[in-house]
Write a protein that holds these residues in place. Structure first.
Motif, PDB file in Angstrom:
ATOM      1  N   LEU A  55       0.816  -1.211   0.000  1.00  0.00           N
ATOM      2  CA  LEU A  55       0.000   0.000   0.000  1.00  0.00           C
ATOM      3  C   LEU A  55       0.852   1.263   0.000  1.00  0.00           C
ATOM      4  N   ASN A  56       2.055   1.167   0.546  1.00  0.00           N
ATOM      5  CA  ASN A  56       2.916   2.339   0.641  1.00  0.00           C
ATOM      6  C   ASN A  56       3.959   2.413  -0.471  1.00  0.00           C
ATOM      7  N   MET A  89      -6.531  -5.940  -8.386  1.00  0.00           N
ATOM      8  CA  MET A  89      -7.020  -4.924  -9.319  1.00  0.00           C
ATOM      9  C   MET A  89      -7.145  -5.597 -10.680  1.00  0.00           C
ATOM     10  N   ASP A 147       0.580   7.675  -3.829  1.00  0.00           N
ATOM     11  CA  ASP A 147      -0.251   8.581  -4.634  1.00  0.00           C
ATOM     12  C   ASP A 147      -0.705   7.939  -5.935  1.00  0.00           C
ATOM     13  N   GLY A 148      -0.387   6.666  -6.126  1.00  0.00           N
ATOM     14  CA  GLY A 148      -0.707   6.010  -7.388  1.00  0.00           C
ATOM     15  C   GLY A 148      -2.071   5.350  -7.363  1.00  0.00           C
ATOM     16  N   TYR A 149      -2.800   5.489  -8.460  1.00  0.00           N
ATOM     17  CA  TYR A 149      -4.094   4.819  -8.569  1.00  0.00           C
ATOM     18  C   TYR A 149      -4.201   4.029  -9.879  1.00  0.00           C
ATOM     19  N   LEU A 150      -3.184   4.159 -10.722  1.00  0.00           N
ATOM     20  CA  LEU A 150      -3.143   3.394 -11.967  1.00  0.00           C
ATOM     21  C   LEU A 150      -2.372   2.104 -11.741  1.00  0.00           C
ATOM     22  N   ARG A 157       3.461   3.009  -3.693  1.00  0.00           N
ATOM     23  CA  ARG A 157       3.127   4.182  -4.513  1.00  0.00           C
ATOM     24  C   ARG A 157       1.905   4.851  -3.862  1.00  0.00           C
TER      25      ARG A 157
END
Length: 529
Positions: A285-286, A514, A290-293, A288
């Motif tokens: 979880l840490n 995902m 700020d990553g959502y892709l 990236r």
């Protein structure tokens, strides 16, 4: 009384000179010295053999004997490797293996190779494939065994070792169907090494037969062979819509250029696909925040696959073109009287070479990112990414890493030449390097292939660019294309090894997922707006 009369005799034989021997007698003497020294685990023998081979190589040998010098040089390094127990070591680096591969490469590409008897040619190709398999280059090893079987289809050591190589390949595949089919063909290859028509060059093949039989038995216990045989349907697949597309896809199959492991089984229509993908990637979880892709390496791998596929078709167009393209009409050029080749088709071959070669450096960039090597991005190359900065020493992250396809990728990099890392395992490494440099920075003079052997290069032209025939350039471009293909396979397999290890190490953690979907072909066209 001597403690070991056998070693005393070998020591005396090592003192003998070959100065008064004929070429044939010298080769026979050196070959016997290598074999006897290996049987006695006497390291001085192959060392002396290497010295004598260097001495013999200074003579004006015929092409056939020149090829044999390289073959026996490889045998001497193999003997040193076996005596030092290098073959049982997981060490990534090995001078013995490197020198053995280089000698076998020189033997296989020597002008005298075609003059050797069929068994000797099969031995050279099979031995090289065996070493490639050992270091993790299973894709390239399979091609080597196939080449030997083109010469003698019943050559047992190529049949059996090909089965072992296919078994290793199957173990790295993610797709269940492809893994089962490759395992079935591994079993068939292993069994064929024990068939009545199998040809063994050694007098006592019992150990090899037992190994192949045991390997086949393990596969039979792990795979429902009859069920897989019924469902494999290798001759079913997409042939193409137009005559040009069908021709292109057949060419890819015949040259084993599709990014599909089934293509390594032969020119089967089921292998006419580019379905190689990266395995599922695990991120914390840490990693990236700020990553959502999806992980960025997925997009980069997409880009490399697209570049490979585009370069492959560009090469096909360049090789198969027989007409003057309309874009070449009216382009005024000077006839330099050396049968120059200037055309869109020729440029396509050049472009394909450049793209395929550059893909190797991009593979290195992804290796740096995934394995967190923190190299300077503008100095990364396929040859140096594995090494301590500006030193010819392997990075500590790799020295004992048990990742066979990653080690295979490292050994593939040894086929290239670099001004800072000159050691290589390929006879044509310097030539490939020179061609790439000329294409990128200087002048590659391409002549019509039929004419180059009859041309005389004037002294005033020497040192000004590199001269090459069109057929040579096409062959080199195809070679680099196959290297790029292998690199993409080993990269995917190596990341798969790491991701499976992560999952095992964190088996008690909670995993989310995902889902990702394939990019539809209709979205690959250029948007006109």
């Amino acid at each position: 009384m001597t403690e070991n009369p056998g070693l005393d005799a070998l020591n005396k034989r090592c003192e003998r000179s070959i100065t008064q021997m004929t070429d044939a007698d010298a080769l026979a003497y050196i070959a016997e010295l290598i074999d006897d020294s290996l049987d006695a685990s006497f390291d001085r023998g192959p060392k002396r053999a290497l010295f004598l081979l260097d001495d013999l190589g200074k003579r004006p040998l015929g092409d056939k004997d020149g090829a044999l010098v390289e073959y026996f040089r490889a045998n001497a390094w193999a003997a040193r490797s076996q005596i030092a127990n290098v073959r049982q070591s997981w060490s990534w680096e090995s001078v013995e293996r490197q020198e053995e591969l280089l000698a076998l490469s020189r033997a296989a590409t020597h002008p005298g190779f075609a003059s050797l008897d069929k068994v000797r040619r099969c031995q050279i190709l099979t031995n090289r494939a065996n070493v490639l398999h050992t270091v993790g280059r299973s894709i390239d090893a399979i091609a080597g065994w196939d080449a030997a079987l083109q010469i003698i289809p019943a050559f047992a050591m190529a049949r059996g070792n090909r089965g072992s190589g296919l078994s290793s390949l199957a173990s790295m595949l993610v797709d269940d169907r492809e893994r089962a089919i490759v395992a079935l063909h591994a079993y068939d290859a292993l069994r064929s090494a024990m068939a009545d028509d199998a040809i063994y060059e050694s007098l006592d093949p019992a150990l090899a037969v037992a190994f192949f039989a045991n390997s086949a038995s393990e596969l039979a216990n792990a795979v429902n062979l009859d069920a897989v045989r019924a469902l494999q349907r290798l001759d079913e697949g997409f042939e193409g819509r137009s005559k040009l597309e069908r021709s292109y896809r057949r060419w890819c199959l015949q040259n084993q250029l599709f990014l599909c492991p089934l293509n390594d089984l032969g020119a089967h229509l089921a292998g006419a696909a580019d379905d190689l993908m990266l395995p599922p990637i695990i991120e914390g979880l840490n990693d990236r925040p700020d990553g959502y892709l999806p992980p960025p390496i997925l997009g980069f791998f997409n880009q490399m696959k697209q570049e490979y596929a585009s370069a492959r078709f560009t090469l096909f167009e360049g090789i198969s073109s027989t007409k003057v393209h309309f874009s070449d009409r009216g382009v005024k050029l000077t006839d330099t009287l050396d049968y120059p080749l200037y055309s869109l088709a020729s440029e396509r071959v050049r472009i394909a070479f450049r793209i395929a070669y550059s893909l190797l450096d991009k593979v290195a960039f992804l290796v740096d990112h995934y394995w967190k090597l923190k190299k300077a991005p503008d100095r990364i190359s396929f040859k140096n990414v594995w090494m301590v900065e500006r030193k010819s020493r392997l990075l500590p992250q790799f020295q004992a890493r048990e990742n066979l396809p990653l080690r295979g990728l490292f050994w593939l990099s040894k086929e290239l030449f670099d001004d800072d890392f000159k050691m290589t395992t390929a006879a044509d490494a310097r030539e490939l390097h020179a061609i790439r440099n000329a294409l990128e920075h200087t002048y590659l003079r391409v002549s019509e292939g039929w004419a180059k052997p009859f041309m005389v290069i004037e002294a005033s032209n020497k040192g000004f660019g590199i001269a090459i025939g069109s057929d040579e350039l096409e062959a080199k471009a195809l070679r680099v294309m196959k290297m790029a293909r292998s690199a993409l396979f080993y990269l995917s397999f190596a990341i798969g090894v790491e991701e499976r290890a992560k999952r095992r190490a964190n088996h008690d953690h909670l995993f989310g997922s995902m889902p990702l979907y394939g990019l539809e072909d209709r979205r690959k066209r250029r948007d006109p707006f």
